[in-house]
Design a protein around this motif. Structure first.
Motif, mmCIF file in Angstrom:
data_model
loop_
_atom_site.group_PDB
_atom_site.id
_atom_site.type_symbol
_atom_site.label_atom_id
_atom_site.label_comp_id
_atom_site.label_asym_id
_atom_site.label_seq_id
_atom_site.Cartn_x
_atom_site.Cartn_y
_atom_site.Cartn_z
ATOM 1 N N GLU A 100 91.023 46.501 46.189
ATOM 2 C CA GLU A 100 90.595 46.130 44.830
ATOM 3 C C GLU A 100 89.655 47.179 44.259
ATOM 4 O OE1 GLU A 100 88.360 42.464 42.476
ATOM 5 O OE2 GLU A 100 88.866 42.278 44.616
ATOM 6 N N LEU A 101 88.753 47.680 45.131
ATOM 7 C CA LEU A 101 87.826 48.720 44.668
ATOM 8 C C LEU A 101 88.571 49.998 44.308
ATOM 9 C CD1 LEU A 101 84.871 48.240 47.213
ATOM 10 C CD2 LEU A 101 84.896 47.665 44.771
ATOM 11 N N LEU A 102 89.604 50.332 45.091
ATOM 12 C CA LEU A 102 90.403 51.516 44.775
ATOM 13 C C LEU A 102 91.134 51.346 43.437
ATOM 14 C CD1 LEU A 102 91.919 52.401 48.293
ATOM 15 C CD2 LEU A 102 90.210 53.707 46.983
ATOM 16 N N ASP A 103 91.652 50.145 43.155
ATOM 17 C CA ASP A 103 92.320 49.896 41.866
ATOM 18 C C ASP A 103 91.341 50.037 40.704
ATOM 19 O OD1 ASP A 103 94.704 49.464 43.125
ATOM 20 O OD2 ASP A 103 94.460 47.267 43.221
ATOM 21 N N ARG A 104 90.156 49.491 40.920
ATOM 22 C CA ARG A 104 89.143 49.602 39.861
ATOM 23 C C ARG A 104 88.736 51.062 39.657
ATOM 24 N NH1 ARG A 104 84.624 45.124 40.951
ATOM 25 N NH2 ARG A 104 83.843 46.039 38.996
ATOM 26 N N MET A 105 88.683 51.823 40.752
ATOM 27 C CA MET A 105 88.361 53.255 40.634
ATOM 28 C C MET A 105 89.440 53.969 39.825
ATOM 29 S SD MET A 105 87.931 56.079 43.666
ATOM 30 C CE MET A 105 86.854 54.990 44.567
ATOM 31 N N GLY A 106 90.722 53.648 40.089
ATOM 32 C CA GLY A 106 91.809 54.269 39.327
ATOM 33 C C GLY A 106 91.744 53.916 37.851
ATOM 34 N N GLY A 107 91.423 52.659 37.551
ATOM 35 C CA GLY A 107 91.293 52.265 36.142
ATOM 36 C C GLY A 107 90.173 53.011 35.448
ATOM 37 N N ALA A 108 89.035 53.187 36.170
ATOM 38 C CA ALA A 108 87.912 53.918 35.590
ATOM 39 C C ALA A 108 88.279 55.370 35.327
ATOM 40 C CB ALA A 108 86.706 53.830 36.517
ATOM 41 N N VAL A 109 89.033 55.970 36.258
ATOM 42 C CA VAL A 109 89.468 57.356 36.067
ATOM 43 C C VAL A 109 90.366 57.465 34.836
ATOM 44 C CG1 VAL A 109 90.883 59.190 37.052
ATOM 45 C CG2 VAL A 109 89.207 58.020 38.484
ATOM 46 N N THR A 110 91.273 56.495 34.683
ATOM 47 C CA THR A 110 92.181 56.518 33.515
ATOM 48 C C THR A 110 91.399 56.413 32.213
ATOM 49 O OG1 THR A 110 93.923 55.512 34.838
ATOM 50 C CG2 THR A 110 94.147 55.381 32.437
ATOM 51 N N ARG A 111 90.416 55.481 32.197
ATOM 52 C CA ARG A 111 89.609 55.315 30.964
ATOM 53 C C ARG A 111 88.800 56.570 30.675
ATOM 54 N NH1 ARG A 111 88.853 50.248 33.287
ATOM 55 N NH2 ARG A 111 86.762 50.827 34.002
ATOM 56 N N MET A 112 88.290 57.206 31.737
ATOM 57 C CA MET A 112 87.516 58.436 31.547
ATOM 58 C C MET A 112 88.390 59.535 30.988
ATOM 59 S SD MET A 112 84.496 59.599 31.794
ATOM 60 C CE MET A 112 83.589 61.142 31.862
ATOM 61 N N ARG A 113 89.629 59.614 31.461
ATOM 62 C CA ARG A 113 90.537 60.643 30.975
ATOM 63 C C ARG A 113 90.866 60.409 29.487
ATOM 64 N NH1 ARG A 113 94.136 60.119 34.594
ATOM 65 N NH2 ARG A 113 93.440 61.820 35.956
ATOM 66 N N VAL A 114 91.097 59.154 29.118
ATOM 67 C CA VAL A 114 91.373 58.820 27.712
ATOM 68 C C VAL A 114 90.167 59.137 26.831
ATOM 69 C CG1 VAL A 114 91.876 56.926 26.110
ATOM 70 C CG2 VAL A 114 93.088 57.072 28.289
ATOM 71 N N LEU A 115 88.972 58.815 27.341
ATOM 72 C CA LEU A 115 87.756 59.075 26.577
ATOM 73 C C LEU A 115 87.572 60.574 26.325
ATOM 74 C CD1 LEU A 115 85.144 58.058 25.288
ATOM 75 C CD2 LEU A 115 84.062 58.173 27.545
ATOM 76 N N ILE A 116 87.816 61.386 27.358
ATOM 77 C CA ILE A 116 87.687 62.839 27.199
ATOM 78 C C ILE A 116 88.691 63.361 26.180
ATOM 79 C CG2 ILE A 116 87.975 65.043 28.381
ATOM 80 C CD1 ILE A 116 86.870 63.680 30.917
#
Length: 479
Positions: A275-291
């Protein structure tokens, strides 16, 4: 209270013009009076001269008759009484022509005509009698009485002319009395205005020189600041580009390592670790979109006269609708549009503007009903728009675009806040996004010297109003 120099000069010139008009009117009145006086004087002199000639000729004729009666010398009868009467008649006719505008004098001339006719008869009769050497003292007495009547009538006519001349003289004295003060006062006012204007203009000229000097100094400083600002913008752009790439690299590594860890050891890890790994992937995706969104925001609105072209908004909207077709189908949405104009602008920026607004409407569609988006347009003059405009924009032509949807809407209190950077009205768990899309729309409309505003009502939908100038002709003067 400080009065602007322009108002002072305008008031001074108005006073000067008023003084000149008054002086001109007074000059006209006085000159007309002088001309009238001269005219009346000439008239009186001519009437007096004609009357004197008539009286003299009548008296000469009578004296000739008497001289002949005394000396019996026929030389006194040359010229004859008929010739003398013709001359008198000519003078009389001239006199009647001169006094034709005076009814009173015409009446006197009628009476004088009767007296002269009687006198002609007496002279003619006297010539006949004295030629026959008959003496008649009664005819002499009648001649004297007749001559007295003619003299009195002539005096009456002379009194009328003298009366007119006296009235004109009094008017002349009156105008002469006011003329000198008027000339003196107007001269003083003119001199005062001249001195005041000279002093004011000299002061204004010196002030203008000072302002121009300061303005040149400010322009030099401004040019230096613009150069520094451009350099700073270039550096910031390079920094944003490099930073985005530098940030993307660790994100890719985090994403790669996370994926490998999950693929290789996912079955060995407990459920909480996955679950933590999934949340990490979601955070990475949001960070990429934000950039990516920040990069888009930093580049949005960079418009120069070189990249301004005519853009057909109908074609532009059709392209954006085609790109969003799948998302529209998911929401069972439709876009209805009116005929849109061709305007001047940056095509890529305007496409991004349309796409962000329509994407926003699709994202916040209501789950209770099919999505409907209506795009309408009005062509208006600047004077008809309820927005602040510069004076030289009031007669420009603008297109007013409205994007109305029947989505979930928003509170009217947030109508301005939604255009700020990173402002969100809903949580990340409800609706995705970075809160940059509408800020980009605001930046694009500003760069096109336009306006954007929003209206919303919770549960009923939202509308976005975009106002853009048809041409960018006068817009370069704004900045």
């Amino acid at each position: 209270m400080h009065i602007p120099v322009q108002k002072k000069l305008r008031a001074g010139f108005f006073i000067a013009a008023t003084v000149m008009i008054i002086a001109s009117v007074c000059s006209y009145i006085v000159t007309k009076n002088l001309l009238d006086n001269a005219k009346w004087m000439n008239h009186t002199i001519e009437v007096s001269k004609r009357l004197e000639v008539i009286t003299k000729q009548v008296k000469d004729a009578e004296a000739a008759i008497r001289g002949f009666s005394i000396t019996r010398d026929t030389a006194f009868l040359r010229p004859s009484m008929l010739e003398r009467s013709i001359r008198i008649e000519e003078e009389y006719l001239h006199l009647r022509e001169v006094t034709k505008r005076s009814p009173q004098q015409q009446l006197h001339l009628d009476t004088l005509k009767q007296l002269l006719d009687n006198k002609y008869k007496q002279l003619a009769a006297g010539e006949t009698k004295w030629r026959s050497f008959k003496k008649d003292t009664s005819s002499v007495q009648e001649g004297e009485k007749s001559m007295d009547k003619i003299d009195r009538k002539v005096q009456d006519m002379m009194k009328i002319e003298e009366g007119h001349l006296q009235n004109q003289s009094e008017m002349q004295r009156f105008y002469s009395m006011i003329w000198a003060p008027v000339i003196f006062i107007t001269s003083l006012i003119a001199i005062f205005i001249g001195i005041y204007s000279y002093v004011t203009l000299t002061r204004e000229y010196r002030l203008q020189l000072h302002i121009e000097s300061r303005l040149k100094s400010y322009q030099r400083d401004l040019q230096q600041n613009i150069s520094l600002l451009n350099k700073s913008n270039e550096e910031l752009e390079q920094f944003a580009y490099v930073a985005s790439h530098d940030l993307q690299e660790p994100l890719r590594k985090i994403s790669t390592f996370s994926d490998r860890l999950q693929m290789k050891y996912g079955t060995l890890l407990p459920a909480e670790a996955n679950e933590l790994l999934d949340r990490m992937g979601g955070a990475v995706t949001r960070m990429r979109v934000l950039i990516n969104d920040l990069l888009i925001f930093s580049r949005a609105g960079r418009i120069t006269p070189d990249n301004i072209v005519k853009v057909d908004l109908n074609i532009l909207l059709q392209q954006v609708s085609s790109d969003l077709e799948e998302r529209l189908q998911e929401k069972k949405g439709t876009i209805r549009t009116a005929r849109l104009p061709v305007i001047e602008g940056h095509p890529t920026a305007l496409q991004q503007l349309f796409q962000n607004i329509l994407t926003n409407a699709i994202k916040f569609a209501s789950p209770e009903r099919n999505l409907e988006i209506n795009v309408n347009c009005q062509i208006l003059k600047g004077t008809a728009l309820e927005i602040p405009l510069r004076e030289n924009q009031l007669e420009d032509t603008f297109c007013r675009l409205s994007f109305e949807d029947n989505g979930i809407g928003f509170e009217p209190a947030y109508a301005e806040r939604i255009f700020l950077l990173f402002q969100r009205l809903h949580g990340m768990s409800e609706y995705s996004g970075t809160g940059i899309g509408l800020a980009i729309c605001k930046k694009i409309t500003d760069s096109h010297h336009g306006f954007i505003k929003a209206h919303g009502e919770v549960g009923k939908g939202a509308s976005f109003i975009v106002i853009l100038p048809i041409t960018q002709t006068h817009q370069d003067e704004q900045y």
